[in-house]
Design an enzyme around this catalytic site. Structure first.
Site, short mmCIF file in Angstrom:
data_model
loop_
_atom_site.label_atom_id
_atom_site.label_comp_id
_atom_site.label_asym_id
_atom_site.label_seq_id
_atom_site.Cartn_x
_atom_site.Cartn_y
_atom_site.Cartn_z
N CYS A 84 -17.86 36.90 26.71
CA CYS A 84 -17.35 35.55 26.91
C CYS A 84 -18.55 34.63 26.74
O CYS A 84 -19.42 34.59 27.59
CB CYS A 84 -16.73 35.35 28.29
SG CYS A 84 -16.23 33.63 28.53
N CYS A 119 -18.47 31.57 29.52
CA CYS A 119 -18.72 31.82 30.95
C CYS A 119 -18.66 33.31 31.20
O CYS A 119 -19.57 34.03 30.81
CB CYS A 119 -17.76 31.03 31.82
SG CYS A 119 -16.04 31.05 31.29
N SER A 120 -17.61 33.79 31.85
CA SER A 120 -17.58 35.22 32.16
C SER A 120 -16.15 35.74 32.19
O SER A 120 -15.83 36.61 32.99
CB SER A 120 -18.25 35.47 33.52
OG SER A 120 -17.62 34.67 34.51
N CYS A 121 -15.29 35.23 31.32
CA CYS A 121 -13.90 35.69 31.27
C CYS A 121 -13.88 37.20 31.01
O CYS A 121 -14.61 37.69 30.16
CB CYS A 121 -13.14 34.95 30.18
SG CYS A 121 -13.04 33.17 30.49
#
Ligand code: FE
Length: 201
Positions: free
Chosen positions: A109, A112-114
């Protein structure tokens, strides 16, 4: 077979700063009565202990063992995965991508941090690092080398950028010599990193 090195050259320096920010935010929201810390602890505990890569491993093992399920998974991963009971936050719109001799898939991602929580649990620290998020797209083959993964030049590397809408699960190649294994034994072979695409089996 790849070696599984855990000494990656990733930047972990953002974590403590992020920790501080999260704590400050949690304190503020608690003081204002918007959230219940015990409720948050329960959610975190669920994702740390009950939901995790063992869920994704069951999906992969079933796909290896049952061609009809594999076809369904590749066509409509959300429904196929939900049929095993793995549903919830950050797993509403799943796409499964199959590793083959021609193509290796790797998930990131960049924003961000999906991450697909229902099948993989919470993302590892390195997945959230700025280094992984930027380098995975720019130089995926070098990133894979850092993870101890060396693919033939003839294998194309495709990087999938997760979003708030779509989360990806890599379907790793089934290891040779596993024809006689049960689904449970197959699932035991599947690692978290293989389902992110940063490891081979
Ligand atoms: Fe994200």
């Amino acid at each position: 077979m790849a070696s599984h090195s855990h000494e990656h050259d990733h930047d972990h320096s953002t974590l403590s700063e992020m920790d501080v920010r999260v704590r400050a935010l949690e304190t503020l929201l608690t003081q204002k009565g918007y959230i219940d810390p015990a409720g948050i602890d329960r959610i975190i505990e669920t994702y740390e202990n009950e939901v995790g890569p063992h869920n994704g491993a069951q999906v992969v093992a079933k796909a290896w063992a049952e061609p009809e399920f594999k076809a369904w998974l590749l066509q409509d991963a959300s429904a196929a995965i939900a049929s095993l009971g793995f549903t919830g936050r950050q797993g509403e719109h799943m796409v499964a991508v199959e590793n083959t001799t021609d193509q290796h898939n790797m998930v990131v991602c960049t924003l961000c941090s999906c991450y697909p929580w229902p099948v993989l649990g919470l993302p590892p620290v390195w997945y959230k690092s700025a280094a992984y998020r930027s380098r995975a797209v720019i130089e995926p083959r070098k990133v894979l080398a850092d993870f101890g993964v060396a693919l033939p030049e003839s294998t194309r590397i495709r990087v999938w950028d997760s979003t708030a809408e779509v989360r990806y699960l890599v379907l790793p190649k089934r290891p040779a010599g596993t024809d006689n294994l049960s689904q449970a034994d197959l699932a035991a072979l599947v690692t978290r990193d293989a389902m992110i695409g940063t490891a081979l089996l």
